[in-house]
Design an enzyme around this catalytic site. Structure first.
Site, PDB file in Angstrom:
ATOM      1  N   GLU A 106       2.587   4.961  -5.422  1.00 26.95           N
ATOM      2  CA  GLU A 106       3.991   4.548  -5.256  1.00 26.95           C
ATOM      3  C   GLU A 106       3.949   3.044  -5.094  1.00 26.95           C
ATOM      4  O   GLU A 106       3.523   2.540  -4.053  1.00 26.95           O
ATOM      5  CB  GLU A 106       4.589   5.166  -3.983  1.00 26.95           C
ATOM      6  CG  GLU A 106       4.551   6.663  -3.935  1.00 26.95           C
ATOM      7  CD  GLU A 106       5.775   7.293  -4.584  1.00 26.95           C
ATOM      8  OE1 GLU A 106       6.554   6.562  -5.214  1.00 26.95           O
ATOM      9  OE2 GLU A 106       5.926   8.510  -4.453  1.00 26.95           O
ATOM     10  N   CYS A 151      10.869  -1.012  -1.448  1.00 29.55           N
ATOM     11  CA  CYS A 151      10.366  -0.952  -2.824  1.00 29.55           C
ATOM     12  C   CYS A 151      11.477  -0.633  -3.809  1.00 29.55           C
ATOM     13  O   CYS A 151      11.459  -1.099  -4.943  1.00 29.55           O
ATOM     14  CB  CYS A 151       9.265   0.094  -2.916  1.00 29.55           C
ATOM     15  SG  CYS A 151       9.752   1.640  -2.138  1.00 29.55           S
ATOM     16  N   GLU A 177       9.061  -8.951  -7.994  1.00 32.65           N
ATOM     17  CA  GLU A 177       9.531  -8.324  -6.765  1.00 32.65           C
ATOM     18  C   GLU A 177       9.456  -9.353  -5.631  1.00 32.65           C
ATOM     19  O   GLU A 177       8.394  -9.905  -5.370  1.00 32.65           O
ATOM     20  CB  GLU A 177       8.637  -7.124  -6.451  1.00 32.65           C
ATOM     21  CG  GLU A 177       9.120  -6.337  -5.267  1.00 32.65           C
ATOM     22  CD  GLU A 177       8.203  -5.169  -4.933  1.00 32.65           C
ATOM     23  OE1 GLU A 177       6.974  -5.354  -4.919  1.00 32.65           O
ATOM     24  OE2 GLU A 177       8.736  -4.088  -4.669  1.00 32.65           O
ATOM     25  N   LYS A 234      -4.582   5.323   6.584  1.00 32.03           N
ATOM     26  CA  LYS A 234      -4.830   3.903   6.882  1.00 32.03           C
ATOM     27  C   LYS A 234      -3.469   3.188   6.938  1.00 32.03           C
ATOM     28  O   LYS A 234      -2.853   2.939   5.901  1.00 32.03           O
ATOM     29  CB  LYS A 234      -5.711   3.308   5.777  1.00 32.03           C
ATOM     30  CG  LYS A 234      -6.629   2.196   6.212  1.00 32.03           C
ATOM     31  CD  LYS A 234      -5.955   0.944   6.669  1.00 32.03           C
ATOM     32  CE  LYS A 234      -5.517   0.075   5.523  1.00 32.03           C
ATOM     33  NZ  LYS A 234      -4.688  -1.074   6.007  1.00 32.03           N
ATOM     34  N   VAL A 259      -2.767  -3.853  -5.917  1.00 36.14           N
ATOM     35  CA  VAL A 259      -3.740  -3.029  -5.190  1.00 36.14           C
ATOM     36  C   VAL A 259      -3.791  -1.625  -5.811  1.00 36.14           C
ATOM     37  O   VAL A 259      -4.868  -1.036  -5.957  1.00 36.14           O
ATOM     38  CB  VAL A 259      -3.414  -2.973  -3.673  1.00 36.14           C
ATOM     39  CG1 VAL A 259      -4.356  -2.006  -2.968  1.00 36.14           C
ATOM     40  CG2 VAL A 259      -3.527  -4.365  -3.046  1.00 36.14           C
ATOM     41  N   GLY A 260      -2.636  -1.118  -6.229  1.00 39.16           N
ATOM     42  CA  GLY A 260      -2.609   0.191  -6.888  1.00 39.16           C
ATOM     43  C   GLY A 260      -3.504   0.219  -8.114  1.00 39.16           C
ATOM     44  O   GLY A 260      -4.267   1.163  -8.331  1.00 39.16           O
ATOM     45  N   GLY A 309       2.086   0.912  -1.921  1.00 41.59           N
ATOM     46  CA  GLY A 309       1.851  -0.507  -1.678  1.00 41.59           C
ATOM     47  C   GLY A 309       2.099  -1.292  -2.946  1.00 41.59           C
ATOM     48  O   GLY A 309       2.877  -0.867  -3.811  1.00 41.59           O
ATOM     49  N   SER A 310       1.408  -2.421  -3.076  1.00 41.17           N
ATOM     50  CA  SER A 310       1.710  -3.311  -4.192  1.00 41.17           C
ATOM     51  C   SER A 310       1.056  -2.825  -5.490  1.00 41.17           C
ATOM     52  O   SER A 310       0.054  -2.109  -5.469  1.00 41.17           O
ATOM     53  CB  SER A 310       1.222  -4.723  -3.863  1.00 41.17           C
ATOM     54  OG  SER A 310      -0.155  -4.678  -3.624  1.00 41.17           O
TER      55      SER A 310
HETATM   56  P1  NAD Z   1      -0.366  -4.020  -0.187  1.00 46.91           P
HETATM   57  O1  NAD Z   1      -0.696  -3.339  -1.449  1.00 46.91           O
HETATM   58  O2  NAD Z   1      -0.931  -5.356   0.062  1.00 46.91           O
HETATM   59  O3  NAD Z   1      -0.818  -3.129   1.058  1.00 46.91           O
HETATM   60  C1  NAD Z   1      -0.494  -1.758   1.177  1.00 46.91           C
HETATM   61  C2  NAD Z   1      -1.600  -1.065   1.943  1.00 46.91           C
HETATM   62  O4  NAD Z   1      -2.791  -1.119   1.183  1.00 46.91           O
HETATM   63  C3  NAD Z   1      -1.937  -1.698   3.287  1.00 46.91           C
HETATM   64  O5  NAD Z   1      -2.255  -0.679   4.210  1.00 46.91           O
HETATM   65  C4  NAD Z   1      -3.173  -2.537   2.973  1.00 46.91           C
HETATM   66  O6  NAD Z   1      -3.997  -2.765   4.080  1.00 46.91           O
HETATM   67  C5  NAD Z   1      -3.858  -1.660   1.959  1.00 46.91           C
HETATM   68  N1  NAD Z   1      -4.754  -2.376   1.050  1.00 46.91           N
HETATM   69  C6  NAD Z   1      -4.742  -3.702   0.715  1.00 46.91           C
HETATM   70  N2  NAD Z   1      -5.747  -3.966  -0.162  1.00 46.91           N
HETATM   71  C7  NAD Z   1      -6.376  -2.781  -0.393  1.00 46.91           C
HETATM   72  C8  NAD Z   1      -7.470  -2.395  -1.223  1.00 46.91           C
HETATM   73  N3  NAD Z   1      -8.117  -3.269  -2.005  1.00 46.91           N
HETATM   74  N4  NAD Z   1      -7.850  -1.088  -1.239  1.00 46.91           N
HETATM   75  C9  NAD Z   1      -7.200  -0.180  -0.494  1.00 46.91           C
HETATM   76  N5  NAD Z   1      -6.174  -0.494   0.335  1.00 46.91           N
HETATM   77  C10 NAD Z   1      -5.752  -1.768   0.372  1.00 46.91           C
HETATM   78  O7  NAD Z   1       1.195  -4.008  -0.121  1.00 46.91           O
HETATM   79  P2  NAD Z   1       2.116  -4.530   1.068  1.00 46.91           P
HETATM   80  O8  NAD Z   1       2.308  -5.978   0.883  1.00 46.91           O
HETATM   81  O9  NAD Z   1       1.603  -4.034   2.363  1.00 46.91           O
HETATM   82  O10 NAD Z   1       3.446  -3.682   0.754  1.00 46.91           O
HETATM   83  C11 NAD Z   1       4.430  -4.132  -0.073  1.00 46.91           C
HETATM   84  C12 NAD Z   1       4.365  -3.412  -1.400  1.00 46.91           C
HETATM   85  O11 NAD Z   1       4.477  -1.999  -1.249  1.00 46.91           O
HETATM   86  C13 NAD Z   1       5.518  -3.793  -2.277  1.00 46.91           C
HETATM   87  O12 NAD Z   1       5.065  -4.117  -3.561  1.00 46.91           O
HETATM   88  C14 NAD Z   1       6.390  -2.544  -2.318  1.00 46.91           C
HETATM   89  O13 NAD Z   1       7.183  -2.393  -3.425  1.00 46.91           O
HETATM   90  C15 NAD Z   1       5.406  -1.469  -2.157  1.00 46.91           C
HETATM   91  N6  NAD Z   1       6.042  -0.264  -1.620  1.00 46.91           N
HETATM   92  C16 NAD Z   1       6.257   0.788  -2.473  1.00 46.91           C
HETATM   93  C17 NAD Z   1       6.873   1.951  -2.024  1.00 46.91           C
HETATM   94  C18 NAD Z   1       7.105   3.115  -2.946  1.00 46.91           C
HETATM   95  O14 NAD Z   1       7.395   4.196  -2.476  1.00 46.91           O
HETATM   96  N7  NAD Z   1       7.003   2.939  -4.237  1.00 46.91           N
HETATM   97  C19 NAD Z   1       7.256   2.047  -0.694  1.00 46.91           C
HETATM   98  C20 NAD Z   1       7.032   0.964   0.155  1.00 46.91           C
HETATM   99  C21 NAD Z   1       6.402  -0.184  -0.341  1.00 46.91           C
END
Ligand code: NAD
Length: 491
Positions: free
Chosen positions: A270, A304, A401, A196, A252-253, A248-249
């Site tokens: 991650e 990140c 962040e 996704k 959400v994680g 991601g964030s």
């Molecule tokens: P986000 O968590 O909003 O979205 C990430 C992904 O998750 C997107 O594809 C989004 O559509 C999906 N998503 C959103 N809500 C969801 C849910 N309830 N269930 C399942 N999937 C869902 O984050 P973002 O704003 O897109 O990305 C930025 C964040 O990602 C930052 O916090 C950054 O630090 C982190 N990040 C971490 C790494 C790493 O390797 N640790 C790498 C890149 C980004």
């Protein structure tokens, strides 16, 4: 004799150095008007009948329509992956390796087109998508192709088996690279995937679907379901999955972790970061300045592991900040497709709002803001490279962040104090140490609670090197031999 004016010791490095525009060819990529979902090896219209438009953050120009995957679509993609797993997992490992090698080579062949697509859809400078994202994405497929038929040697004495269907959810900051980090090890281990992509950057994933077709990836081994967070949530809830890999964030994680509680689904996360870039007074200062700039302004700070907290030894604070500001004035902000651009567009208006709100909090809490003079384009979303001095550890800009081109400068006196301040965060993804002493780098690395510690460099990635977090930065590792383990079970 009259006084002879000495030549100036240094050339004033300012934004006044004009470069002629050097645009990369936009027409090397042609997007389809509409992209369906990639399920079972074919592009299919979404059962949800819902579509959204993806736009270029640097111009606000609509680029293409993309499917908004609904619950039924996600279920179909998982079914296709389940079906394909039966044969893919039993395929001779050296045959799986061949498929991965083909993907790697095609990514190299189509690198220019994919780099332009990445910069158009995400806003990052072409020199980064061309020189970092694409070479690293190909390198990941090459690297894991090499492991596909050597898993028994990777884990001596254990019998590695694939897990099944991997649900993989990626963010918008490195769309194709994160896809490669997820898909390459999963396939090498014999799993099938449903990916996704993020809603603001789905296009390179859709081009990757075409790469899969070219590389003769068997239908159903890779499925791509576009959509927003609700699509990701449907995917996590699907009963037919065996593994979730999420980048991601942190919020959400955590939600995903709650959703999976009590289910037999393996999980790697991650998440976010607030890395300390630690500069000692004995370091090569000009190199450190380059590392600081790369650490926070690379990819507009949408990283990140960005070095967003600069910890500088007190005795060199003023000198370092002076040099840093002078270097910042040379950064070119603007058209991502211009090969001279250093800092591109902010990925979305929502992200720009988040950055602006946190920067405002920094000003209100009493930190001192500096932005070099630079003219920002009128259309699109932009934020000037920013540095805050006089930052206290309690300020929001030192704790949260920002995920933008914003650096917070703090000071320390002793190595112990540097460690304590660096670890004073809920995150633990990366850190940097700048010093002439190798022994000090090792001493610091032992004490820093972060998954990666860079010594006299920053933001350096290699497919053979594991990457991942401590604390609220998540768990599990991607890259290297460690990156195979989350996609295997052992008999
Ligand atoms: P986000 O968590 O909003 O979205 C990430 C992904 O998750 C997107 O594809 C989004 O559509 C999906 N998503 C959103 N809500 C969801 C849910 N309830 N269930 C399942 N999937 C869902 O984050 P973002 O704003 O897109 O990305 C930025 C964040 O990602 C930052 O916090 C950054 O630090 C982190 N990040 C971490 C790494 C790493 O390797 N640790 C790498 C890149 C980004």
């Amino acid at each position: 004799m009259g006084a002879v004016e000495k030549p100036r010791a240094e050339v004033a490095a300012t934004a006044a150095w004009d470069y002629a525009p050097a645009p990369e060819a936009r027409d090397i990529v042609s997007f389809e008007r509409r992209y369906g979902l990639f399920i079972g090896g074919e592009q299919v219209a979404p059962r949800s009948r819902s579509w959204f438009t993806t736009i270029s953050p640097s111009t606000e120009e609509p680029l293409a329509e993309v499917a908004q995957g609904g619950q039924k679509d996600v279920a179909l993609a998982v079914d296709a992956a389940r079906e394909a797993f039966r044969t893919w997992s039993r395929r001779k490992p050296s045959e799986r390796a061949k498929v991965l090698f083909r993907i790697a080579r095609i990514l190299q062949e189509r690198a220019r087109e994919l780099a332009v697509a990445e910069s158009l859809d995400g806003g990052k400078p072409i020199k980064e998508s061309r020189d970092v994202d694409l070479p690293l994405a190909a390198a990941h497929f090459f690297y894991y192709a090499g492991w596909a038929d050597k898993l028994e040697y990777a884990f001596p004495g254990r019998r590695p088996r694939p897990l099944g269907v991997a649900a993989q959810i990626v963010p918008w900051n490195f769309p194709l690279l994160m896809l490669a980090w997820k898909i390459a090890p999963a396939l090498a281990c014999g799993n099938t995937v449903v990916l996704k992509p993020a809603e603001t950057t789905p296009l390179t994933a859709m081009l990757f679907a075409d790469v899969c077709r070219q590389a003769e990836v068997p239908p159903g081994v890779v499925n791509i379901v576009t959509g927003d967070g609700s699509t990701g949530a449907y995917l996590v809830r699907e009963q037919g999955i065996d593994k979730v890999a999420f980048t991601g964030s942190t919020d959400v994680g955590k939600a995903i972790q709650r959703e999976l509680a009590g289910r037999e689904v393996s999980l790697t996360l991650e998440l976010g970061g607030k890395a300390a870039n630690i500069v000692f007074d004995d370091c090569a200062l000009d190199q450190a300045v380059e590392g600081i700039v790369n650490g926070i302004y690379f990819n507009q700070g949408h990283v990140c592991c960005a070095g967003s907290r600069l910890l500088v030894q007190e005795s060199i604070h003023d000198q370092l900040v002076r040099k840093l500001k002078r270097r910042m004035a040379t950064l070119r902000v603007g058209d991502p497709l211009d090969k001279n651009t250093d800092v591109g567009a902010i990925n979305s208006s929502a992200q720009l709002e988040r950055i602006a709100e946190l920067v405002q909090s920094g000003v209100e809490e009493g930190a001192e803001l500096y932005q070099p003079p630079c003219r920002l384009p009128e259309k699109g979303w932009w934020f000037a490279p920013t540095v805050f001095t006089n930052v206290a550890q309690s300020h929001r800009i030192a704790q949260e962040e920002i995920f933008g081109p914003v650096l917070s400068v703090l000071t320390f006196r002793t190595p112990d104090e540097a460690v304590e301040k660096a670890n004073n965060t809920m995150y633990g993804l990366s850190a940097g140490v700048w010093t002439e002493k190798g022994s000090r780098i090792l001493w610091m690395a032992e004490r820093l609670r972060s998954g990666v510690v860079w010594g006299n460099t920053f933001n350096r990635f290699d497919p053979s090197s594991p990457f991942g977090g401590y604390k609220e930065s998540g768990f599990g590792r991607e890259g290297g031999r460690h990156g195979l383990e989350p996609y295997l079970r052992f008999e």
